[in-house]
Write a protein that holds these residues in place. Structure first.
Motif, PDB file in Angstrom:
ATOM      1  N   GLU B 184       0.763  -1.379   0.003  1.00  0.00           N
ATOM      2  CA  GLU B 184       0.035   0.040   0.212  1.00  0.00           C
ATOM      3  C   GLU B 184       0.829   1.398  -0.131  1.00  0.00           C
ATOM      4  O   GLU B 184       0.394   2.228   0.657  1.00  0.00           O
ATOM      5  CB  GLU B 184      -1.061   0.035   1.204  1.00  0.00           C
ATOM      6  N   HIS B 185       2.013   1.227  -0.290  1.00  0.00           N
ATOM      7  CA  HIS B 185       2.860   2.417  -0.605  1.00  0.00           C
ATOM      8  C   HIS B 185       2.756   2.689  -1.834  1.00  0.00           C
ATOM      9  O   HIS B 185       2.975   1.637  -2.697  1.00  0.00           O
ATOM     10  CB  HIS B 185       4.429   2.162   0.003  1.00  0.00           C
ATOM     11  N   LEU B 186       2.205   3.925  -2.421  1.00  0.00           N
ATOM     12  CA  LEU B 186       1.888   4.145  -3.922  1.00  0.00           C
ATOM     13  C   LEU B 186       2.872   4.276  -4.816  1.00  0.00           C
ATOM     14  O   LEU B 186       2.855   4.297  -6.015  1.00  0.00           O
ATOM     15  CB  LEU B 186       1.109   5.209  -4.006  1.00  0.00           C
ATOM     16  N   GLY B 187       4.142   4.375  -4.255  1.00  0.00           N
ATOM     17  CA  GLY B 187       5.244   4.484  -5.293  1.00  0.00           C
ATOM     18  C   GLY B 187       5.289   5.855  -5.734  1.00  0.00           C
ATOM     19  O   GLY B 187       5.823   6.194  -6.931  1.00  0.00           O
ATOM     20  N   LEU B 188       4.410   6.916  -5.042  1.00  0.00           N
ATOM     21  CA  LEU B 188       4.293   8.306  -5.694  1.00  0.00           C
ATOM     22  C   LEU B 188       5.585   9.088  -5.015  1.00  0.00           C
ATOM     23  O   LEU B 188       5.447  10.157  -5.475  1.00  0.00           O
ATOM     24  CB  LEU B 188       2.928   8.860  -5.413  1.00  0.00           C
ATOM     25  N   GLY B 189       6.121   8.404  -4.221  1.00  0.00           N
ATOM     26  CA  GLY B 189       7.088   9.496  -3.374  1.00  0.00           C
ATOM     27  C   GLY B 189       8.241  10.132  -4.310  1.00  0.00           C
ATOM     28  O   GLY B 189       8.126  11.454  -4.346  1.00  0.00           O
ATOM     29  N   PHE B 190       8.690   9.467  -5.230  1.00  0.00           N
ATOM     30  CA  PHE B 190       9.800  10.056  -6.162  1.00  0.00           C
ATOM     31  C   PHE B 190       9.142  10.791  -6.936  1.00  0.00           C
ATOM     32  O   PHE B 190       9.723  11.772  -7.331  1.00  0.00           O
ATOM     33  CB  PHE B 190      10.572   8.821  -6.705  1.00  0.00           C
ATOM     34  N   ALA B 191       8.017  10.657  -7.582  1.00  0.00           N
ATOM     35  CA  ALA B 191       7.200  11.425  -8.306  1.00  0.00           C
ATOM     36  C   ALA B 191       6.819  12.712  -7.757  1.00  0.00           C
ATOM     37  O   ALA B 191       6.921  13.807  -8.466  1.00  0.00           O
ATOM     38  CB  ALA B 191       5.755  10.709  -8.885  1.00  0.00           C
TER      39      ALA B 191
END
Lengths: 121, 225
Positions: B184-191
């Motif tokens: 459930e970590h979106l992978g949006l952090g770097f974005a």
């Protein structure tokens, strides 16, 4: 930083206040799951009117619950998003998934006064 | 701290030597260089280093808010008159910092400070949640820590978030929006980091920790007439 639930008819209203980051995400997710487990309401509305900050950890919790509710034919909404929160929701594509209602103008004026700054949107 | 073995993913082709040189340049040199750099499509010119602060804290969820608050305070209170920091810009920086610090705790340390706390019981909270400002000393080296370094330059500021966790094998892939190793970590952090900051660099290697460098441009260097 706190959260709570209110069930009315067919909708769970999930309110949360403060900064929604990884520190609250785990507990909030568990509470939401328990709430959804034990009531028959199909729809879920997030009240973000007291949310001052959200990052991808908080969005992950919303998205996980979105998938669950949608898979059972329910509807997910977010209400009361302040400009920054709304912008994050837009950037992450949430606006395409669910209805998002922004914080009212009167509330915004209060917020701007409180923050001592200005919004340049 | 860095070695040649570390994988490096940079969004510009400016080297750290270039950065140091840029920090030492005079204004007129800066103007020349800005023009040359711009023509060559290079990274931002930072200008002279004006302020610096270091914060080291245990890799715990409650300290993510601390990191945000410290950066917000440093950015909002700096005295450079050319800066016109709006609420929105501050909020964007907060998100970028939050993502970098959360990544260090969740992915770098796999939430290890929390695990350690659970194993040793509730009384360990105060000891585990040690926070150190200023000089980096050894008070918190028994637990996993995240070190955040803030630097204010004449034309930019940067925030470096470093952990000594598991590191990232494939940095380029980790920075893709849909990549995530956690539940459930979106992978949006770097974005988010890349959207909200002008420059994002990540240096990491398996077992060697990760350093994320975030930079925001504050004003353009003066141009030659």
């Amino acid at each position: 930083m706190s959260f709570g639930f209110w069930v009315e008819d067919n909708t769970v209203l999930a309110s949360i206040s403060g900064e929604v980051d990884m520190n609250i995400a785990g507990n909030w997710r568990e509470a939401l799951e328990r709430q959804l487990d034990r009531c028959v309401a199909r729809n879920l509305t997030f009240d973000f009117s007291r949310v001052t900050f959200i990052d991808s950890s908080g969005l992950g919790v919303v998205l996980g619950r979105y998938k669950r509710v949608i898979s059972r034919g329910g509807r997910v909404r977010i209400i009361g998003a302040n400009p920054q929160v709304y912008r994050i929701l837009q950037m992450s594509g949430f606006a395409n998934l669910m209805e998002i209602e922004r914080l009212g103008d009167a509330d915004l004026a209060d917020l701007a006064g409180f923050a001592g700054g200005r919004y340049d949107e | 701290m860095m070695s040649e073995a570390r994988a490096e993913m940079i969004s510009t082709d400016m080297t750290s030597t270039d950065m140091i040189r840029a920090a030492e340049m005079t204004d007129s040199e800066m103007a020349d260089n800005a023009e040359n750099a711009e023509n060559a499509g290079n990274a931002m010119i930072t200008g002279a280093l004006l302020n610096e602060a270091v914060l080291e804290f245990a890799a715990r969820g409650e300290n993510v808010a601390l990191a945000r608050a410290v950066v917000t305070s440093l950015v909002a209170n700096c005295r450079e008159p050319a800066w016109d920091m709006t609420v929105s810009t501050l909020e964007e920086i907060k998100v970028a910092v939050s993502e970098a610090v959360s990544n260090a705790i969740i992915h770098g340390y796999k939430g290890a400070a929390e695990n350690q706390d659970e194993n040793s019981g509730g009384n360990a909270v105060n000891a585990v949640n040690a926070v150190n400002m200023g000089n980096v000393v050894n008070t918190v080296n028994t637990v996993n820590t995240v070190k955040m370094r803030f630097r204010q330059y004449k034309f930019a500021f940067e925030i470096e978030v470093a952990d000594e966790g598991v590191g990232i094998a494939d940095v380029a892939r980790a920075m893709e929006p849909d990549f995530s190793t956690g539940v459930e970590h979106l992978g949006l952090g770097f974005a988010f980091m890349q959207s909200f900051m002008d420059e994002v660099r990540v240096e990491s290697a398996p077992g060697r920790g990760t350093v994320v460098l975030l930079r925001k441009r504050l004003a353009e260097p003066l141009r030659k007439a």
